[in-house]
Design a protein around this motif. Structure first.
Motif, PDB file in Angstrom:
ATOM      1  N   GLY A 239     107.679 -11.184 103.697  1.00  0.00           N
ATOM      2  CA  GLY A 239     108.650 -10.890 104.743  1.00  0.00           C
ATOM      3  C   GLY A 239     108.655 -11.950 105.829  1.00  0.00           C
ATOM      4  O   GLY A 239     109.712 -12.411 106.272  1.00  0.00           O
ATOM      5  N   LEU A 240     107.469 -12.357 106.230  1.00  0.00           N
ATOM      6  CA  LEU A 240     107.377 -13.340 107.307  1.00  0.00           C
ATOM      7  C   LEU A 240     107.833 -14.721 106.832  1.00  0.00           C
ATOM      8  O   LEU A 240     108.535 -15.442 107.545  1.00  0.00           O
ATOM      9  CB  LEU A 240     105.932 -13.389 107.830  1.00  0.00           C
ATOM     10  N   GLU A 241     107.442 -15.084 105.607  1.00  0.00           N
ATOM     11  CA  GLU A 241     107.898 -16.363 105.061  1.00  0.00           C
ATOM     12  C   GLU A 241     109.411 -16.354 104.902  1.00  0.00           C
ATOM     13  O   GLU A 241     110.078 -17.358 105.139  1.00  0.00           O
ATOM     14  CB  GLU A 241     107.240 -16.642 103.706  1.00  0.00           C
ATOM     15  N   ALA A 242     109.952 -15.231 104.485  1.00  0.00           N
ATOM     16  CA  ALA A 242     111.396 -15.135 104.267  1.00  0.00           C
ATOM     17  C   ALA A 242     112.137 -15.409 105.562  1.00  0.00           C
ATOM     18  O   ALA A 242     113.086 -16.202 105.597  1.00  0.00           O
ATOM     19  CB  ALA A 242     111.751 -13.749 103.730  1.00  0.00           C
ATOM     20  N   ILE A 243     111.695 -14.766 106.627  1.00  0.00           N
ATOM     21  CA  ILE A 243     112.450 -14.922 107.872  1.00  0.00           C
ATOM     22  C   ILE A 243     112.316 -16.352 108.395  1.00  0.00           C
ATOM     23  O   ILE A 243     113.301 -16.965 108.834  1.00  0.00           O
ATOM     24  CB  ILE A 243     112.040 -13.851 108.907  1.00  0.00           C
ATOM     25  N   LYS A 244     111.136 -16.917 108.300  1.00  0.00           N
ATOM     26  CA  LYS A 244     110.967 -18.294 108.773  1.00  0.00           C
ATOM     27  C   LYS A 244     111.799 -19.262 107.932  1.00  0.00           C
ATOM     28  O   LYS A 244     112.426 -20.181 108.454  1.00  0.00           O
ATOM     29  CB  LYS A 244     109.484 -18.684 108.743  1.00  0.00           C
ATOM     30  N   LEU A 303     105.688  -6.731 119.040  1.00  0.00           N
ATOM     31  CA  LEU A 303     106.440  -7.206 120.203  1.00  0.00           C
ATOM     32  C   LEU A 303     105.637  -8.228 120.990  1.00  0.00           C
ATOM     33  O   LEU A 303     106.182  -9.193 121.514  1.00  0.00           O
ATOM     34  CB  LEU A 303     106.832  -6.020 121.092  1.00  0.00           C
ATOM     35  N   GLY A 304     104.315  -8.027 121.059  1.00  0.00           N
ATOM     36  CA  GLY A 304     103.481  -8.938 121.832  1.00  0.00           C
ATOM     37  C   GLY A 304     103.044 -10.158 121.047  1.00  0.00           C
ATOM     38  O   GLY A 304     102.796 -11.216 121.610  1.00  0.00           O
ATOM     39  N   GLY A 305     102.921 -10.032 119.722  1.00  0.00           N
ATOM     40  CA  GLY A 305     102.427 -11.140 118.914  1.00  0.00           C
ATOM     41  C   GLY A 305     103.515 -11.864 118.159  1.00  0.00           C
ATOM     42  O   GLY A 305     103.738 -13.060 118.329  1.00  0.00           O
ATOM     43  N   LEU A 306     104.244 -11.130 117.321  1.00  0.00           N
ATOM     44  CA  LEU A 306     105.214 -11.763 116.430  1.00  0.00           C
ATOM     45  C   LEU A 306     106.449 -12.289 117.155  1.00  0.00           C
ATOM     46  O   LEU A 306     106.884 -13.421 116.923  1.00  0.00           O
ATOM     47  CB  LEU A 306     105.637 -10.759 115.353  1.00  0.00           C
TER      48      LEU A 306
ATOM     49  N   HIS C  84     100.091 -15.014 111.240  1.00  0.00           N
ATOM     50  CA  HIS C  84     100.754 -15.646 110.114  1.00  0.00           C
ATOM     51  C   HIS C  84      99.682 -16.297 109.263  1.00  0.00           C
ATOM     52  O   HIS C  84      98.803 -16.986 109.784  1.00  0.00           O
ATOM     53  CB  HIS C  84     101.741 -16.702 110.646  1.00  0.00           C
ATOM     54  N   ILE C  85      99.716 -16.053 107.953  1.00  0.00           N
ATOM     55  CA  ILE C  85      98.733 -16.709 107.089  1.00  0.00           C
ATOM     56  C   ILE C  85      99.145 -18.161 106.960  1.00  0.00           C
ATOM     57  O   ILE C  85     100.055 -18.522 106.233  1.00  0.00           O
ATOM     58  CB  ILE C  85      98.601 -16.008 105.725  1.00  0.00           C
ATOM     59  N   ASN C  86      98.462 -18.960 107.732  1.00  0.00           N
ATOM     60  CA  ASN C  86      98.819 -20.342 107.960  1.00  0.00           C
ATOM     61  C   ASN C  86      98.369 -21.233 106.815  1.00  0.00           C
ATOM     62  O   ASN C  86      99.043 -22.171 106.424  1.00  0.00           O
ATOM     63  CB  ASN C  86      98.089 -20.736 109.252  1.00  0.00           C
ATOM     64  N   ASP C  98     102.233 -19.561 114.846  1.00  0.00           N
ATOM     65  CA  ASP C  98     102.702 -20.942 114.719  1.00  0.00           C
ATOM     66  C   ASP C  98     103.241 -21.502 116.029  1.00  0.00           C
ATOM     67  O   ASP C  98     103.125 -22.687 116.302  1.00  0.00           O
ATOM     68  CB  ASP C  98     103.819 -21.034 113.668  1.00  0.00           C
ATOM     69  N   HIS C  99     103.897 -20.651 116.816  1.00  0.00           N
ATOM     70  CA  HIS C  99     104.649 -21.192 117.959  1.00  0.00           C
ATOM     71  C   HIS C  99     104.177 -20.593 119.280  1.00  0.00           C
ATOM     72  O   HIS C  99     103.918 -19.413 119.346  1.00  0.00           O
ATOM     73  CB  HIS C  99     106.147 -20.916 117.787  1.00  0.00           C
TER      74      HIS C  99
END
Lengths: 515, 106, 99
Positions: A239-244, A303-306, C84-86, C98-99
């Motif tokens: 999910g995170l890779e997809a959005i990035k 909300l605080g991290g992502l 994030h698994i970097n 990352d940011h």
């Protein structure tokens, strides 16, 4: 590692996963991958897709097999030792009934749709990630069925879940949620399920829930939960890779992705309302309150991290998130209060929380519980003490989008139900919240088709006009629904535990339970 | 905005009034009584007189709350507008349409 | 969320692991190789977090386990994570924003 003969993880991934792709030459690539352009998403370079897990087929199956071996060893031991008798209480299983009815079918739906995606993405990275997830989701379906079948032998409510998923009123909530995602395009599905559900919200579901299983003596559920959850961390990563990936590929993707985040945050948040009440009301021994879980897993981590991370791309917090935060002291109470009144038509039972449970709720919700909710329970208990039982005498008004009964309240006014109505093509449609109304207005053509259980009952499509006919059509049996106190499960539980320490302990027999 | 789709996308409402013949869906809401966990929905004939609607559908539903007094409801509204229904008025005469919302305080 | 006035709040990253023997060694390795590590527990779970970036070194885990350990075995311990698994390679796993 310098003289090792085997390839490094990076090289293995490159050779065994990414390198197996080829570019079609005698067929137009658009004909091979026909679904990745109509949503307006622009992809310039599929090779930029990252998979931090660097999975290859051989290592995937190696570790999945190991996970299954560990789980099934636990299941065997549990079954052989009459492990179900070690639960804190039979009422705990109401959470598991809801789980197999409402969550397991979602795993299967995810298996199907990720199989589809593993064929239709243009790039080998997301195709392989989708393929692994498809197999994962099938594994989750199977392990959940195998785990809970141990309880199905002795307790009600778990015997007809696949059919109930398609029919029962509250199960239309998860079903319609997932079908909304499956009927969207392949990129919206990723943002809906992989990002908004798996990454943003799944921790709220699984982590406290599996910890709750551990705390309530449910060894096999804890084990399948953690086993599934270890795959889930890979799904979160997808999910995170997809959005990035989408955000980095083209700036024009940003507003499209933002709108999907706005929609799917609210869709997912409404879905997890069913989880909120599980944490606060269905676990006899509590791990953490819904509010605490929401603050930790959503407010602090997401909300605080992502979201500060996503700000880099111009992504802002989901629309209507302030309303979700505003509900955290109310949500679980409002939902369980409704389930209490509607459990005459459910595949689980409900009851008035015991005094120490009410005290726990008061302590965990000091601003709202005594003021708004405890008086309701006091009144329901009085009715129950006099031999009655409060059930809702009729069918609920439903939200056209989330399909949950209209039970949520106006932001800032917990005493007043929220009512939103929109007229579209001359017909009225009802919504529980600004979020659901906004989702409808984006795509009204989609939601006018909603299979709303209450409306279907009134159209005569659910077995007949009377409640008993509808319950028969749901496949509910005696003891599945209604009040927990005095239920078949409760009576059996008492019988199996009454004589503890005596020689004449009655052994549970499968056949006698659901004769 | 509308749905982005791979083909034409136009489907009828799955709960349009014609599916209910001479009846329609009517929502009921007891305002400011949180004991009623949700608003309700009934299927009722358009020609049903208000007194029948009360006696057959709304009052039994409101009886979910053991303290409900049939003489108490007032401040009626229909889709947010105040109304003063009389016993012999039909739902149609009152202006109740398909999926209208009738609410009261008590 | 409740303290929006605090400037430049340090963002945490972290892992939820199954509470088992392998995880114990992994947590020890993380504590050894990272600054500001906080460990907490829930039934069945151990949570380990630290500010901004968390690294698991294969060599450290092997030392605490007393046996060879491939970083991919980490899949058998992890329940959830935030961050994030970097990077995930033969010698280390890195979780970071990352940011």
């Amino acid at each position: 590692m310098s003289n090792a003969r085997k390839l490094s993880m990076k090289n293995r991934y490159s050779a065994l996963t990414r390198d197996l792709d080829w570019t079609p030459t005698y067929v137009d690539p658009k004909a091979v991958f026909p679904f990745t352009s109509f949503e307006g998403i622009k992809i310039h370079d599929w090779s930029k897709w990252e998979d931090p897990f660097r999975l290859t087929v051989d290592s995937y199956y190696k570790y999945q097999a190991e996970k299954d071996k560990r789980l099934y060893a636990v299941l065997d031991g549990f079954a052989q030792s009459q492990g179900h008798l070690s639960l804190t209480d039979a009422r705990y299983l109401n959470a598991m009934k809801l789980f197999i009815q409402g969550v397991t079918p979602l795993e299967y739906a995810a298996h199907r749709h990720f199989a589809f995606l593993s064929r239709y993405y243009d790039g080998p990275g997301p195709r392989f990630a989708a393929q692994c997830q498809s197999v994962d989701e099938l594994r989750h379906t199977q392990t959940e069925v195998h785990t809970l079948s141990n309880y199905n032998k002795y307790y009600g409510g778990m015997h007809n879940w696949p059919e109930q998923f398609d029919r029962v009123w509250y199960l239309s909530v998860p079903k319609s949620y997932f079908e909304d995602a499956m009927s969207a395009g392949p990129f919206e599905f990723l943002i809906a399920i992989s990002f908004s559900f798996e990454y943003l919200l799944t921790n709220l579901l699984f982590v406290p829930f599996m910890s709750g299983a551990s705390f309530n003596g449910d060894l096999p559920t804890m084990t399948f939960g953690f086993s599934a959850q270890s795959d889930e961390s890979r799904h979160m990563t997808l999910g995170l890779e997809a959005i990035k990936f989408l955000l980095e590929q083209d700036e024009a993707n940003v507003p499209i992705v933002q709108a999907w985040i706005d929609k799917w945050f609210w869709r997912g948040y409404r879905l997890v309302a069913l989880i909120a009440q599980m944490l606060d009301y269905m676990l006899p021994r509590k791990v953490m309150s819904w509010k605490e879980s929401f603050e930790l897993y959503f407010e602090e981590q997401m909300l605080g991290g992502l979201f500060p991370d996503l700000e880099f791309y111009g992504i802002t917090k989901p629309r209507h998130v302030e309303q979700a935060i505003g509900e955290k002291d109310l949500l679980s109470h409002q939902v369980y209060w409704a389930l209490y009144q509607f459990s005459f038509a459910a595949g689980f039972t409900t009851t008035v929380p015991e005094d120490d449970h009410l005290d726990w709720l008061s302590a965990n919700y000091p601003d709202t519980f005594d003021k708004y909710f405890r008086p309701l329970w006091d009144k329901a208990k009085k009715v129950q003490d006099e031999g009655g039982r409060v059930f809702f005498r009729g069918l609920p008004q439903l939200c056209q989008v989330c399909q949950i009964p209209m039970l949520f309240t106006e932001p800032g006014d917990p005493m007043r139900l929220a009512q939103r109505q929109v007229v579209h093509n001359g017909e009225r449609y009802d919504f529980c919240s600004d979020g659901c109304q906004w989702i409808f207005e984006r795509e009204p053509e989609k939601y006018v088709q909603a299979w709303l259980p209450v409306h279907q009952i009134y159209q005569g499509n659910c077995g007949g006009p009377s409640v008993p006919e509808v319950l028969a059509w749901y496949g509910l049996q005696d003891g599945d629904a209604g009040e927990y106190a005095g239920s078949v499960d409760q009576q059996n539980w008492e019988r199996w535990h009454d004589h503890a320490g005596k020689a004449d302990v009655e052994a549970p027999v499968e056949a006698e339970v659901r004769a | 905005m509308s749905v982005k789709a791979i083909g034409s996308y136009d489907f009828p409402s799955r709960s349009r009034q014609e599916l209910y013949g001479d009846d329609q869906l009517v929502h009921v809401w007891w305002r400011n009584n949180p004991f009623m966990s949700a608003a309700g929905t009934f299927r009722a004939p358009k020609a049903m007189p208000w007194s029948d609607f009360r006696a057959a559908l709304l009052d039994p539903w409101a009886g979910t709350d053991p303290d409900f007094d049939p003489a108490a409801p007032g401040s009626w509204t229909l889709d947010g507008q105040p109304i003063t229904p009389t016993d012999d008025q039909t739902l149609e005469q009152l202006g109740v349409g398909h999926k209208s919302l009738i609410s009261f305080a008590a | 969320m409740s303290t929006p006035t605090t400037p430049a709040k340090v963002r945490m990253v972290g892992l939820d692991l199954q509470e088992n023997d392998d995880s114990r060694a992994i947590v020890e390795a993380i504590e050894e190789d990272n600054e500001g590590v906080a460990v907490s527990r829930m039934p069945g779970l151990v949570r380990v977090q630290c500010p901004q970036r968390l690294v698991i070194n294969q060599a450290s885990v092997e030392r605490h386990l007393g046996r060879p350990w491939e970083t991919q075995e980490f899949q058998l311990s992890i329940v959830s994570y935030f961050g994030h698994i970097n990077d995930w390679d033969d010698d280390q796993v890195v979780v970071a924003w990352d940011h």
